[in-house]
Design a protein around this motif. Structure first.
Motif, PDB file in Angstrom:
ATOM      1  N   ALA A  61       0.768  -1.222  -0.067  1.00  0.00           N
ATOM      2  CA  ALA A  61      -0.073   0.139   0.112  1.00  0.00           C
ATOM      3  C   ALA A  61       0.795   1.243  -0.102  1.00  0.00           C
ATOM      4  O   ALA A  61       0.738   2.052   0.959  1.00  0.00           O
ATOM      5  N   ALA A  62       1.630   1.422  -0.716  1.00  0.00           N
ATOM      6  CA  ALA A  62       2.738   2.481  -1.083  1.00  0.00           C
ATOM      7  C   ALA A  62       2.162   3.833  -1.361  1.00  0.00           C
ATOM      8  O   ALA A  62       2.652   4.775  -1.204  1.00  0.00           O
ATOM      9  N   GLY A  63       1.074   3.592  -2.097  1.00  0.00           N
ATOM     10  CA  GLY A  63       0.278   4.871  -2.317  1.00  0.00           C
ATOM     11  C   GLY A  63       1.018   5.929  -3.338  1.00  0.00           C
ATOM     12  O   GLY A  63       1.346   5.187  -4.196  1.00  0.00           O
ATOM     13  N   ALA A  64       1.174   7.108  -3.023  1.00  0.00           N
ATOM     14  CA  ALA A  64       1.566   8.046  -4.080  1.00  0.00           C
ATOM     15  C   ALA A  64       3.095   7.815  -4.533  1.00  0.00           C
ATOM     16  O   ALA A  64       3.504   8.302  -5.435  1.00  0.00           O
ATOM     17  N   GLY A  65       3.885   7.391  -3.364  1.00  0.00           N
ATOM     18  CA  GLY A  65       5.385   7.018  -3.566  1.00  0.00           C
ATOM     19  C   GLY A  65       5.970   8.132  -2.628  1.00  0.00           C
ATOM     20  O   GLY A  65       7.204   8.024  -2.742  1.00  0.00           O
ATOM     21  N   VAL A  66       5.467   8.938  -1.989  1.00  0.00           N
ATOM     22  CA  VAL A  66       5.967   9.782  -1.243  1.00  0.00           C
ATOM     23  C   VAL A  66       7.019   9.205  -0.076  1.00  0.00           C
ATOM     24  O   VAL A  66       8.297   9.451   0.161  1.00  0.00           O
ATOM     25  N   HIS A  67       6.411   8.073   0.547  1.00  0.00           N
ATOM     26  CA  HIS A  67       7.028   7.406   1.414  1.00  0.00           C
ATOM     27  C   HIS A  67       8.392   6.558   0.881  1.00  0.00           C
ATOM     28  O   HIS A  67       9.533   6.617   1.299  1.00  0.00           O
ATOM     29  N   SER A  68       7.781   5.911  -0.217  1.00  0.00           N
ATOM     30  CA  SER A  68       8.789   5.214  -1.273  1.00  0.00           C
ATOM     31  C   SER A  68      10.222   5.826  -1.366  1.00  0.00           C
ATOM     32  O   SER A  68      11.519   5.769  -1.166  1.00  0.00           O
TER      33      SER A  68
ATOM     34  N   GLU B 108      -3.533   1.461 -10.006  1.00  0.00           N
ATOM     35  CA  GLU B 108      -2.693   1.844 -11.055  1.00  0.00           C
ATOM     36  C   GLU B 108      -2.127   3.027 -11.160  1.00  0.00           C
ATOM     37  O   GLU B 108      -0.940   3.690 -11.374  1.00  0.00           O
ATOM     38  N   SER B 109      -2.936   4.342 -10.807  1.00  0.00           N
ATOM     39  CA  SER B 109      -2.541   5.588 -10.705  1.00  0.00           C
ATOM     40  C   SER B 109      -1.732   6.024  -9.614  1.00  0.00           C
ATOM     41  O   SER B 109      -0.667   6.635  -9.937  1.00  0.00           O
ATOM     42  N   SER B 110      -1.640   5.178  -8.540  1.00  0.00           N
ATOM     43  CA  SER B 110      -0.840   5.405  -7.544  1.00  0.00           C
ATOM     44  C   SER B 110       0.586   4.698  -8.032  1.00  0.00           C
ATOM     45  O   SER B 110       1.729   5.319  -7.587  1.00  0.00           O
ATOM     46  N   ARG B 111       0.524   3.685  -8.667  1.00  0.00           N
ATOM     47  CA  ARG B 111       1.932   2.896  -9.173  1.00  0.00           C
ATOM     48  C   ARG B 111       2.644   4.119 -10.189  1.00  0.00           C
ATOM     49  O   ARG B 111       3.705   4.237 -10.290  1.00  0.00           O
ATOM     50  N   LEU B 112       1.708   4.736 -11.029  1.00  0.00           N
ATOM     51  CA  LEU B 112       2.092   5.734 -11.770  1.00  0.00           C
ATOM     52  C   LEU B 112       2.942   6.667 -11.424  1.00  0.00           C
ATOM     53  O   LEU B 112       3.914   7.226 -11.775  1.00  0.00           O
ATOM     54  N   SER B 113       2.307   7.054 -10.050  1.00  0.00           N
ATOM     55  CA  SER B 113       2.696   8.248  -9.206  1.00  0.00           C
ATOM     56  C   SER B 113       4.139   7.734  -8.546  1.00  0.00           C
ATOM     57  O   SER B 113       5.038   8.825  -8.641  1.00  0.00           O
ATOM     58  N   ILE B 114       4.354   6.602  -8.202  1.00  0.00           N
ATOM     59  CA  ILE B 114       5.516   6.155  -7.666  1.00  0.00           C
ATOM     60  C   ILE B 114       6.652   6.232  -8.774  1.00  0.00           C
ATOM     61  O   ILE B 114       7.717   6.895  -8.377  1.00  0.00           O
ATOM     62  N   VAL B 115       6.510   6.138  -9.747  1.00  0.00           N
ATOM     63  CA  VAL B 115       7.309   6.117 -11.047  1.00  0.00           C
ATOM     64  C   VAL B 115       7.591   7.504 -11.379  1.00  0.00           C
ATOM     65  O   VAL B 115       8.631   8.044 -11.541  1.00  0.00           O
ATOM     66  N   ALA B 116       6.592   8.118 -11.137  1.00  0.00           N
ATOM     67  CA  ALA B 116       6.803   9.719 -11.269  1.00  0.00           C
ATOM     68  C   ALA B 116       7.889  10.385 -10.267  1.00  0.00           C
ATOM     69  O   ALA B 116       8.824  11.181 -10.483  1.00  0.00           O
ATOM     70  N   TYR B 117       7.652   9.914  -8.892  1.00  0.00           N
ATOM     71  CA  TYR B 117       8.636  10.419  -7.898  1.00  0.00           C
ATOM     72  C   TYR B 117      10.187   9.652  -8.189  1.00  0.00           C
ATOM     73  O   TYR B 117      10.986  10.374  -7.886  1.00  0.00           O
TER      74      TYR B 117
ATOM     75  N   CYS C 234       4.165  -1.453   6.002  1.00  0.00           N
ATOM     76  CA  CYS C 234       2.472  -1.039   5.675  1.00  0.00           C
ATOM     77  C   CYS C 234       2.277   0.099   6.368  1.00  0.00           C
ATOM     78  O   CYS C 234       2.152  -0.050   7.727  1.00  0.00           O
ATOM     79  N   ILE C 235       1.720   1.118   5.756  1.00  0.00           N
ATOM     80  CA  ILE C 235       1.568   2.350   6.456  1.00  0.00           C
ATOM     81  C   ILE C 235       0.230   2.836   6.040  1.00  0.00           C
ATOM     82  O   ILE C 235      -0.237   2.782   4.768  1.00  0.00           O
ATOM     83  N   ASN C 236      -0.737   3.225   7.173  1.00  0.00           N
ATOM     84  CA  ASN C 236      -2.098   3.622   6.714  1.00  0.00           C
ATOM     85  C   ASN C 236      -2.808   2.940   5.832  1.00  0.00           C
ATOM     86  O   ASN C 236      -3.491   3.250   5.042  1.00  0.00           O
TER      87      ASN C 236
END
Length: 225
Positions: A114-121, A150-159, A203-205
């Motif tokens: 549940a990495a979400g947007a990628g801020v934590h990663s 999927e949109s969160s995974r793409l956001s991780i790539v953007a980060y 696993c956060i939030n």
């Protein structure tokens, strides 16, 4: 066995506890539930996921996949105010209580659920590379971010793209992982993680906003690795 870090509520707790007494009861309920399932993980005897090519272990494949995802991730970066607020306090715990245990390890494999947007990663990987005892070992780190969206995974790539010179050897391509009562609902997860067991699962939030079956699946996934 993996070290499971359950930061389900983290920095949101302070505001909740200050706002009303019900928050305290909610916190105690969550802590009790987490404790109960943590104690019961020894009862899980799950079979290992079927292994095949483990193509995510090959840097050439990682590079090609990230390039393909990056072309789709343009403009996909998400802003997460809550993650921005709590990334610092969470990292303080990881830096002082968790990762020092692995300084002497030759390798460090981390699965982020549940990495979400990628801020934590992005924040954790960047700071991990600066920790005393980890400098110069970036090729031995494997950080696997996952999210069912999927949109969160793409956001991780953007980060990743914004800081790829630093993250290129540690942050791996995000892949979908959806938790159900029996663990991961994806059948090909074994292709996306290393053969050896994971050292840390983060696993956060997630627990407090997901079905209870997801928490059961989290514990079973930890038991497998």
């Amino acid at each position: 066995a993996s070290n499971v870090i359950l930061m389900s509520y983290c920095c949101h707790l302070r505001g909740l506890l200050l706002s009303n007494r019900q928050g305290l009861g909610y916190l105690l309920y969550n802590l009790f539930s987490i404790y109960a399932f943590t104690c019961s993980t020894s009862n899980f005897r799950a079979q290992a996921f079927q292994s095949s090519r483990h193509y995510f272990r090959h840097n050439s494949y990682n590079t090609v996949l990230l390039l393909r995802m990056a072309s789709s991730a343009a403009g996909s970066k998400k802003i997460s105010p809550s993650a921005e607020r709590n990334k610092g306090p969470i990292w303080n715990i990881l830096e002082t209580k968790v990762f020092p245990k692995f300084v002497k390890n030759e390798k460090l494999n981390v699965l982020e659920i549940a990495a979400g947007a990628g801020v934590h990663s992005e924040h954790f990987c960047t700071n991990l590379l600066q920790m005393e005892g980890f400098l110069g070992k970036e090729k031995e780190f494997q950080w696997y971010p996952t999210d069912p969206d999927e949109s969160s995974r793409l956001s991780i790539v953007a980060y990743y793209e914004e800081n790829k010179n630093v993250l290129k050897n540690i942050l791996k391509p995000p892949f979908p992982l959806t938790l159900g009562a029996n663990g991961s609902m994806e059948q090909d997860i074994a292709d996306c993680i290393p053969e050896s067991s994971l050292d840390v699962i983060i696993c956060i939030n997630m627990i407090h906003i997901s079905p209870w079956e997801a928490t059961i699946g989290l514990m079973k996934t930890a038991g497998r690795y």
